[in-house]
Design an enzyme around this catalytic site. Structure first.
Site, PDB file in Angstrom:
ATOM      1  N   LYS A 276      49.761  41.603  45.452  1.00  0.00           N
ATOM      2  CA  LYS A 276      48.584  41.640  46.633  1.00  0.00           C
ATOM      3  C   LYS A 276      48.393  40.074  46.681  1.00  0.00           C
ATOM      4  O   LYS A 276      47.649  39.450  46.000  1.00  0.00           O
ATOM      5  CB  LYS A 276      47.264  42.199  46.142  1.00  0.00           C
TER       6      LYS A 276
ATOM      7  N   CYS B 215      44.469  23.777  41.996  1.00  0.00           N
ATOM      8  CA  CYS B 215      43.655  24.303  40.803  1.00  0.00           C
ATOM      9  C   CYS B 215      43.763  22.905  39.785  1.00  0.00           C
ATOM     10  O   CYS B 215      43.086  22.755  38.969  1.00  0.00           O
ATOM     11  CB  CYS B 215      44.275  25.406  39.902  1.00  0.00           C
TER      12      CYS B 215
ATOM     13  N   GLU C 172      34.119  23.376  39.772  1.00  0.00           N
ATOM     14  CA  GLU C 172      35.477  23.309  40.602  1.00  0.00           C
ATOM     15  C   GLU C 172      34.828  23.311  42.093  1.00  0.00           C
ATOM     16  O   GLU C 172      34.293  24.418  42.516  1.00  0.00           O
ATOM     17  CB  GLU C 172      36.140  24.452  40.351  1.00  0.00           C
TER      18      GLU C 172
ATOM     19  N   GLU D 131      45.836  32.646  35.370  1.00  0.00           N
ATOM     20  CA  GLU D 131      45.834  31.073  35.717  1.00  0.00           C
ATOM     21  C   GLU D 131      44.768  31.049  36.624  1.00  0.00           C
ATOM     22  O   GLU D 131      44.702  31.366  37.845  1.00  0.00           O
ATOM     23  CB  GLU D 131      47.348  30.942  36.535  1.00  0.00           C
TER      24      GLU D 131
HETATM   25  P1  NAD Z   1      39.967  34.177  44.332  1.00  0.00           P
HETATM   26  O1  NAD Z   1      39.825  34.308  42.688  1.00  0.00           O
HETATM   27  O2  NAD Z   1      38.638  34.491  44.937  1.00  0.00           O
HETATM   28  O3  NAD Z   1      41.327  35.227  44.823  1.00  0.00           O
HETATM   29  C1  NAD Z   1      42.441  35.246  44.304  1.00  0.00           C
HETATM   30  C2  NAD Z   1      42.888  36.512  44.398  1.00  0.00           C
HETATM   31  O4  NAD Z   1      42.150  37.550  43.856  1.00  0.00           O
HETATM   32  C3  NAD Z   1      42.709  36.925  45.900  1.00  0.00           C
HETATM   33  O5  NAD Z   1      44.011  37.552  46.141  1.00  0.00           O
HETATM   34  C4  NAD Z   1      41.745  37.802  46.094  1.00  0.00           C
HETATM   35  O6  NAD Z   1      41.928  38.701  47.433  1.00  0.00           O
HETATM   36  C5  NAD Z   1      41.648  38.601  44.791  1.00  0.00           C
HETATM   37  N1  NAD Z   1      40.430  39.336  44.529  1.00  0.00           N
HETATM   38  C6  NAD Z   1      39.365  38.703  44.703  1.00  0.00           C
HETATM   39  N2  NAD Z   1      38.369  39.760  44.354  1.00  0.00           N
HETATM   40  C7  NAD Z   1      39.028  40.577  43.374  1.00  0.00           C
HETATM   41  C8  NAD Z   1      38.671  41.806  42.813  1.00  0.00           C
HETATM   42  N3  NAD Z   1      37.408  42.209  42.738  1.00  0.00           N
HETATM   43  N4  NAD Z   1      39.687  42.326  42.133  1.00  0.00           N
HETATM   44  C9  NAD Z   1      41.078  42.200  42.366  1.00  0.00           C
HETATM   45  N5  NAD Z   1      41.096  41.003  43.106  1.00  0.00           N
HETATM   46  C10 NAD Z   1      40.345  40.222  43.426  1.00  0.00           C
HETATM   47  O7  NAD Z   1      40.629  32.585  44.368  1.00  0.00           O
HETATM   48  P2  NAD Z   1      40.790  31.958  45.572  1.00  0.00           P
HETATM   49  O8  NAD Z   1      39.619  31.333  46.221  1.00  0.00           O
HETATM   50  O9  NAD Z   1      41.837  32.798  46.520  1.00  0.00           O
HETATM   51  O10 NAD Z   1      41.798  30.802  44.970  1.00  0.00           O
HETATM   52  C11 NAD Z   1      41.204  29.578  44.605  1.00  0.00           C
HETATM   53  C12 NAD Z   1      41.194  29.498  42.814  1.00  0.00           C
HETATM   54  O11 NAD Z   1      42.135  29.802  42.559  1.00  0.00           O
HETATM   55  C13 NAD Z   1      40.412  28.322  42.359  1.00  0.00           C
HETATM   56  O12 NAD Z   1      39.470  28.549  41.346  1.00  0.00           O
HETATM   57  C14 NAD Z   1      41.954  27.805  41.780  1.00  0.00           C
HETATM   58  O13 NAD Z   1      41.613  26.853  40.603  1.00  0.00           O
HETATM   59  C15 NAD Z   1      42.550  28.963  41.181  1.00  0.00           C
HETATM   60  N6  NAD Z   1      44.034  28.619  41.221  1.00  0.00           N
HETATM   61  C16 NAD Z   1      44.490  28.583  39.886  1.00  0.00           C
HETATM   62  C17 NAD Z   1      45.879  28.276  39.713  1.00  0.00           C
HETATM   63  C18 NAD Z   1      46.496  28.135  38.178  1.00  0.00           C
HETATM   64  O14 NAD Z   1      47.621  28.244  38.267  1.00  0.00           O
HETATM   65  N7  NAD Z   1      45.617  27.732  37.262  1.00  0.00           N
HETATM   66  C19 NAD Z   1      46.598  28.098  40.856  1.00  0.00           C
HETATM   67  C20 NAD Z   1      45.853  27.958  42.121  1.00  0.00           C
HETATM   68  C21 NAD Z   1      44.882  28.581  42.085  1.00  0.00           C
END
Ligand code: NAD
Length: 491
Positions: free
Chosen positions: A184, A293, A395, A259
């Site tokens: 997804k 991230c 963050e 992650e």
């Molecule tokens: P997010 O957590 O809002 O969304 C990530 C994914 O989760 C998306 O596909 C979203 O549709 C899905 N999602 C949202 N709500 C959900 C739910 N209730 N159930 C299941 N899936 C759900 O994050 P974002 O805004 O897309 O990305 C930014 C974040 O990702 C930042 O916090 C960043 O640090 C983190 N990130 C971490 C890494 C790592 O390797 N540690 C890498 C890239 C990004």
């Protein structure tokens, strides 16, 4: 689904991919995928819902149980993955242009990310037939050995900042170990994950082995993490959603790999090469418009050099050429992903000012001279920041850094560790004993000395504390996507 946008590379796939076939979503709805640099619609993408997720998981279960993917000779599995890597390379320009438009990133960065993705698939393809078990001769009459078995259906849920490599980091090791996958992608940038689904089919992966269901997080994402037949949830995203993933997994004791977010520090000691410090700190702050991230968003600097570092970083921030990465000339930083993200970033900088922080540069939405619905933000630096301020601990996920002075090594390490996250850290010094000592004391899953983003794909990537559980990249990922069975035979 229809696509209407003024776009550079029209997306070919915007539907739901289940069991090797593209279809409209059962919800009958689509969501607008916006190009952040213009604010215009790039595509109308299928808004998959619980029914789509259920069909996709069922297809993945069938593919796991009946198709030979998990049972074929691992060398053959590796070959199929090599073909996938080759096809990703053949379509590299299409992938890169889609990604650059969808996220608003520099084309050069998008191209490098496609190359990284192909290399990662090759890396795991090569590993497929090198997974060996252990044997133990338990005295006379008993022989014990281990089998590394796949888990079943893996749900891969990924964010929008590096859509293709982050999807590949879940999909490639999961497939290598014989699992099947439902991917997804994020609703803000789903296009390259959809193309990856088609390319995997073209590479000959059996139908149902890799299914792709685009959709909203609370709808498709939540249905996927709640699905009883998902054996493992591999998630990259925010710490808040990571908590929801753990909660859902806890209901059926499913495996998780998380992650999550970060608030990574640079620790700059007075003997460091300040030219290098400036170059890499600026990269760590402004690459991908700070939506990373690992963004080095806390710049901790020894008090003897803090004024010098601040003025150099101010110059570096003001030298950034912010603009449309696909249409502008010499652009070094693109837009934020969405209006929502820009408002969030701005509320952090406004909050920091209200809390007594001093703005060195930036702190504003870029509106004049930019398209009306675009989402650009000025590279931003703060000083006079105290460790209890939100801008220090939370963050921001935008081009925003804080510069904080320290007295000595102990003070630097205390400040570095004073946040709930522990993803990456960089140490800037030519003193070997300081470098090794601080590398040992800093709470971070990845520590880089005299460089930033020094990570190599053959080494584990993942955070400590609230930055996550488990490791992406490297052979460590293969452990995450398998389970070990012990077999003991009475001879
Ligand atoms: P997010 O957590 O809002 O969304 C990530 C994914 O989760 C998306 O596909 C979203 O549709 C899905 N999602 C949202 N709500 C959900 C739910 N209730 N159930 C299941 N899936 C759900 O994050 P974002 O805004 O897309 O990305 C930014 C974040 O990702 C930042 O916090 C960043 O640090 C983190 N990130 C971490 C890494 C790592 O390797 N540690 C890498 C890239 C990004």
């Amino acid at each position: 689904m229809t696509t209407t946008a003024p776009t550079i590379t029209p997306p070919r796939y915007t539907g739901v991919l289940i069991n090797g076939e593209w279809s409209e979503p059962r919800t009958g709805r689509a969501f607008d995928d916006i190009e952040p640099a213009t604010g215009e619609r790039l595509a109308a993408v299928a808004a998959g819902g619980p029914e789509d997720v259920d069909l996709a998981v069922n297809a993945a279960v069938r593919a796991f149980q009946t198709a030979p993917w998990a049972r074929i000779n691992p060398t053959e599995r590796g070959r199929a993955l090599y073909r996938l890597a080759q096809l990703v390379r053949e379509h590299s320009e299409e992938f890169a242009r889609l990604e650059a438009a969808d996220v608003g990133k520099l084309l050069a960065d998008a191209r490098a990310e496609v190359e990284l993705s192909a290399s990662l698939i090759e890396y795991y393809a090569g590993a497929a037939n090198k997974v060996l078990g252990e044997t133990y001769q338990a005295g006379l009459g008993k022989l014990a050995y281990t089998l590394n078995e796949p888990l079943g259906v893996v749900a891969a849920i990924v964010p929008w900042n590096y859509p293709l490599p982050l999807a590949v980091l879940k999909v490639a090791p999961a497939l290598t170990m014989g699992n099947t996958v439902v991917l997804k992608p994020a609703e803000e940038a789903p296009l390259t994950a959809l193309l990856l689904g088609q390319v995997a089919l073209d590479a000959g992966l059996p139908p149902g082995t890799l299914n792709v269901v685009p959709g909203l997080g609370e709808e498709a994402g939540q249905a996927l993490i709640d699905h009883r037949d998902v054996a493992m949830i591999a998630f990259t995203g925010s710490t808040d959603v990571g908590r929801k993933v753990m909660h859902a997994a806890a209901q059926r004791i499913a495996k998780v790999e998380l992650e999550l977010g970060g608030k990574s520090p640079h620790l700059v000691f007075p003997d460091a090469n300040l030219d290098e410090v400036t170059r890499y700190v600026a990269m760590g702050l402004f690459k991908n418009a700070g939506q990373d991230c690992c963004a080095g968003s806390r710049v901790l600097v020894h008090r003897d050099v803090v004024d010098e570092v601040t003025s150099r970083l101010k110059a570096a921030a003001e030298e950034q050429k912010v603009g449309d990465p696909l249409r502008g000339e010499g652009v070094t930083m693109g837009p934020l992903i969405s209006q929502r993200q820009r408002s969030r970033v701005h509320s952090y900088t406004s909050g920091a000012l209200a809390d007594g922080g001093s703005l060195v540069t930036g702190g504003r939405e870029l509106v004049e001279g930019f398209p009306e619905r675009s989402t650009f933000y000025a590279p931003t630096l703060f000083t006079n920041v105290r460790p209890e301020m939100k801008i220090f601990t939370e963050e921001v996920f935008g081009p925003v850094g804080v510069i904080v002075p320290f007295r000595d090594v102990e003070d630097a390490v205390r400040l570095a560790n004073q946040v709930p996250y522990g993803l990456a850290a960089a140490i800037w010094t030519n003193d070997l004993s300081t470098a090794h000592r601080v590398a040992g004391d800093v709470q971070a899953g990845m520590v880089w000395v005299n460089e930033y983003y020094a990570h190599v794909m053959e080494m584990p990537f993942g955070g400590f504390k609230q930055s996550g559980i488990g490791k992406d990249y490297s052979l460590h990922a293969l452990d995450a996507y398998s389970q070990v069975k012990e077999v003991t035979v009475r001879l």
